[in-house]
Design a protein around this motif. Structure first.
Motif, short mmCIF file in Angstrom:
data_model
loop_
_atom_site.label_atom_id
_atom_site.label_comp_id
_atom_site.label_asym_id
_atom_site.label_seq_id
_atom_site.Cartn_x
_atom_site.Cartn_y
_atom_site.Cartn_z
N ASP A 24 25.57 118.45 72.62
CA ASP A 24 24.36 118.93 71.96
C ASP A 24 23.53 117.73 71.55
OD1 ASP A 24 24.79 118.33 68.93
OD2 ASP A 24 26.66 119.31 69.51
N HIS A 25 22.27 117.97 71.26
CA HIS A 25 21.34 116.87 71.03
C HIS A 25 21.77 115.97 69.87
CE1 HIS A 25 18.34 118.17 73.96
NE2 HIS A 25 18.53 119.39 73.54
N ASN A 26 22.13 116.56 68.74
CA ASN A 26 22.46 115.77 67.56
C ASN A 26 23.76 114.98 67.75
OD1 ASN A 26 20.23 117.03 66.56
ND2 ASN A 26 21.20 117.85 64.73
N SER A 27 24.77 115.63 68.29
CA SER A 27 26.06 114.95 68.49
C SER A 27 25.94 113.80 69.47
CB SER A 27 27.12 115.94 68.98
OG SER A 27 27.35 116.95 68.02
N MET A 28 25.18 114.02 70.54
CA MET A 28 25.03 112.97 71.53
C MET A 28 24.21 111.81 70.98
SD MET A 28 26.37 112.41 74.42
CE MET A 28 26.95 114.04 74.88
N ARG A 29 23.20 112.13 70.16
CA ARG A 29 22.42 111.08 69.51
C ARG A 29 23.29 110.27 68.57
NH1 ARG A 29 18.93 113.70 65.43
NH2 ARG A 29 20.91 113.55 64.32
N ASP A 30 24.13 110.96 67.78
CA ASP A 30 25.01 110.26 66.84
C ASP A 30 26.04 109.39 67.57
OD1 ASP A 30 23.64 111.52 64.82
OD2 ASP A 30 25.17 113.05 64.46
N ALA A 31 26.40 109.79 68.77
CA ALA A 31 27.35 109.01 69.57
C ALA A 31 26.69 107.79 70.21
CB ALA A 31 27.97 109.88 70.65
N GLY A 32 25.36 107.77 70.17
CA GLY A 32 24.64 106.62 70.71
C GLY A 32 24.01 106.84 72.06
N SER A 33 23.94 108.10 72.51
CA SER A 33 23.36 108.37 73.81
C SER A 33 22.43 109.57 73.73
CB SER A 33 24.47 108.59 74.85
OG SER A 33 23.94 108.53 76.16
N ALA A 34 22.26 110.30 74.83
CA ALA A 34 21.34 111.43 74.87
C ALA A 34 21.76 112.41 75.96
CB ALA A 34 19.91 110.95 75.14
N LEU A 35 21.24 113.65 75.88
CA LEU A 35 21.56 114.66 76.89
C LEU A 35 20.63 114.62 78.08
CD1 LEU A 35 22.44 117.97 75.00
CD2 LEU A 35 23.96 116.46 76.26
N GLY A 36 19.36 114.24 77.85
CA GLY A 36 18.40 114.22 78.94
C GLY A 36 18.31 115.56 79.64
N CYS A 37 18.35 115.54 80.96
CA CYS A 37 18.31 116.79 81.72
C CYS A 37 19.69 117.19 82.24
CB CYS A 37 17.30 116.70 82.86
SG CYS A 37 17.70 115.46 84.09
N GLY A 38 20.74 116.60 81.67
CA GLY A 38 22.09 117.09 81.92
C GLY A 38 22.79 116.58 83.16
N VAL A 39 22.38 115.42 83.70
CA VAL A 39 23.12 114.82 84.82
C VAL A 39 24.20 113.92 84.24
CG1 VAL A 39 22.99 113.39 86.89
CG2 VAL A 39 21.05 114.83 86.26
N VAL A 40 25.45 114.33 84.37
CA VAL A 40 26.57 113.58 83.78
C VAL A 40 27.22 112.72 84.87
CG1 VAL A 40 28.79 113.73 82.59
CG2 VAL A 40 26.94 115.33 82.02
N ARG A 41 27.32 111.44 84.60
CA ARG A 41 27.86 110.48 85.57
C ARG A 41 29.10 109.81 84.98
NH1 ARG A 41 26.41 105.72 88.44
NH2 ARG A 41 28.14 105.54 89.92
N LEU A 42 30.15 109.69 85.78
CA LEU A 42 31.39 109.04 85.36
C LEU A 42 31.56 107.72 86.11
CD1 LEU A 42 33.80 112.12 85.43
CD2 LEU A 42 32.33 111.33 83.56
N ILE A 43 31.92 106.69 85.38
CA ILE A 43 32.19 105.39 85.98
C ILE A 43 33.69 105.16 85.95
CG2 ILE A 43 31.62 102.93 85.97
CD1 ILE A 43 29.17 104.82 86.13
N PRO A 44 34.36 105.06 87.11
CA PRO A 44 35.82 104.89 87.14
C PRO A 44 36.23 103.48 86.70
CG PRO A 44 34.95 104.88 89.36
CD PRO A 44 33.80 105.22 88.46
N GLU A 45 37.51 103.34 86.37
CA GLU A 45 38.04 102.12 85.76
C GLU A 45 37.87 100.87 86.62
OE1 GLU A 45 42.30 102.51 85.35
OE2 GLU A 45 42.42 103.79 87.12
N ASP A 46 37.81 101.03 87.93
CA ASP A 46 37.73 99.84 88.79
C ASP A 46 36.30 99.51 89.22
OD1 ASP A 46 37.55 102.11 90.30
OD2 ASP A 46 39.03 101.52 91.80
N ASP A 47 35.31 100.18 88.67
CA ASP A 47 33.92 99.86 88.97
C ASP A 47 33.39 98.81 88.00
OD1 ASP A 47 34.01 101.72 90.97
OD2 ASP A 47 32.18 102.76 90.36
N CYS A 48 32.47 98.00 88.46
CA CYS A 48 31.89 96.95 87.63
C CYS A 48 30.60 97.43 86.99
CB CYS A 48 31.62 95.71 88.49
SG CYS A 48 30.76 94.39 87.61
N ILE A 49 30.48 97.28 85.69
CA ILE A 49 29.30 97.74 84.98
C ILE A 49 28.06 96.93 85.35
CG2 ILE A 49 28.26 97.96 82.68
CD1 ILE A 49 30.19 100.18 83.28
#
Length: 419
Positions: free
Chosen positions: A299-324
């Protein structure tokens, strides 16, 4: 899980007119067409519907501003430009639930007092475009739009305009420019479209998913709608999962659902059984979240408090062996390519960020190159005609903060930490 748009929370095939009417389709329009437009705006406001295009602005407030603007005529625009990487919710809605969207368009147009509405649909969405055009033909034949809708004094014309296949063409004011036959260049704001929009007249530009929510709210009421989601973020939202999970697709979930439920229960977890290194709740413009925030409510408030945002809802996962570092470089290159070039500050920022991140990737520039990224972002804050200039900031700044080891490895060796 029960949904507001999709009965079972997932797309289950195209719904024709007969199917839609069998579950109450166009009853909201029949109920509303002889009532007060202000009553519809009140219902939408009381329900707490917020825009689903990324900004989350209250829909009822946007409609009220448009309706109260003294200039005539007024316009409604359905924004189906959808060119965010990985986003497919609007396309799926138009392909599967076209009549739900058509009814929402007519209700919204009636509410703001618009006699003309535009369907702005991504030119690459052939199936969605046909689905919507077929639904429009069926609906017009039944008197759901056109002249004297359902025997009332209200008439509405609807026109389709293809949207260019580029990211910035989905920005609200760039949409207006395209409909007017111009380049997809955002306008300087203020004035905002609700007062000076299409052809200089008051205009409400609404995302496809936003308008899909309108008919159920008008038919069943704000109290019913607020049974879904949270007090601050009522209703549901459609989330897009892509090839980084085992079950890619679009999933409609109530606001407040844990992020972990979307990823594990809906998406079947990350591919290959790998551990998650980072999560982007609104790729590509949101801040990264670390794995310990895996259960953050959607939700908007929880995601903001976590330091991010919901935007239009595209969720992306970065696996452990990928480089940031490699990830943020791709993001920066995307925004460099998608900048329309109209604003000098945006051209300078996006190109400079990509140049600096390439240097870091190659082990050049030292700590100074890393520090310069923050300075470039700070210098350009608030500049530019649209929000693209601000979009590289959250992923780059959060990556530097959360994953310093990846950056240090590149600065020291010119290679990813795992290499």
């Amino acid at each position: 899980m029960e949904g507001i748009l999709f009965p079972n929370g997932i797309a289950e095939g195209r719904e024709g007119l007969a199917q839609y009417r069998a579950r109450g389709g166009y009853e909201a329009l029949g109920k509303a067409i002889n009532s007060s437009p202000e009553d519809i705006i009140t219902v939408i406001s009381n329900a707490g519907l917020r825009g689903r295009g990324g900004a989350g602005f209250p829909t009822g407030k946007k409609w009220q501003f448009t309706r109260e603007a003294p200039e005539q005529p007024r316009y409604l625009v359905l924004n189906g430009g959808e060119d965010e990487p990985g986003s497919k919710k609007d396309r799926v809605l138009m392909e599967h639930l076209p009549h739900l969207i058509v009814e929402g368009i007519v209700l919204a147009s009636f509410a703001i007092g618009a006699a003309k509405a535009y369907l702005y649909i991504n030119a690459h969405y052939d199936v969605a475009t046909k689905s919507m055009n077929d639904a429009l033909a069926e609906a017009k034949a039944q008197g759901y739009w056109g002249t004297n809708i359902l025997g009332s004094s209200y008439s509405l014309d609807i026109e389709h305009v293809p949207a260019p296949h580029n990211y910035v063409a989905g920005e609200d004011t760039a949409v207006l420019e395209v409909i007017e036959g111009k380049k997809a260049w955002p306008r300087q704001k203020p004035p905002f479209p609700v007062t000076v929009g299409l052809f200089g007249k008051p205009t409400s530009v609404n995302n496809v998913e936003t308008l899909a929510n309108v008919a159920p709210i008008v038919l069943k009421g704000p109290d019913w709608y607020r049974k879904f989601g949270t007090a601050e973020s009522p209703g549901t939202m459609i989330f897009s999962l892509n090839d980084d999970v085992n079950r890619p697709g679009v999933y409609e979930l109530p606001f407040g659902t844990p992020l972990s439920y979307l990823i594990e229960t809906c998406g079947g977890g990350i591919k290959g059984g790998k551990k998650i290194k980072a999560i982007m709740p609104a790729a590509p413009s949101s801040a990264f979240l670390p794995p310990e925030k895996f259960d953050t409510p959607l939700d908007h408030n929880s995601m903001r408090d976590a330091g991010s945002a919901l935007g239009c809802g595209v969720v992306r996962l970065i696996p452990e062996d990928d480089c940031i570092v490699e990830e943020v470089l791709k993001i920066s290159e995307f925004f460099t390519a998608e900048s329309c070039g109209q604003c000098p500050a945006c051209r300078m920022e996006t190109n400079t960020l990509t140049m600096l991140l390439k240097k870091i990737q190659q082990g050049q520039g030292g700590r100074a190159a890393l520090d310069q990224c923050g300075k470039v972002l700070a210098f350009n804050k608030g500049k530019g005609f649209c929000n693209l200039i601000a979009m590289p900031g959250p992923p780059i700044e959060s990556a530097i903060k959360l994953f310093p080891g990846d950056f240090e490895a590149h600065l020291t060796t010119g290679k990813c930490p795992a290499n």
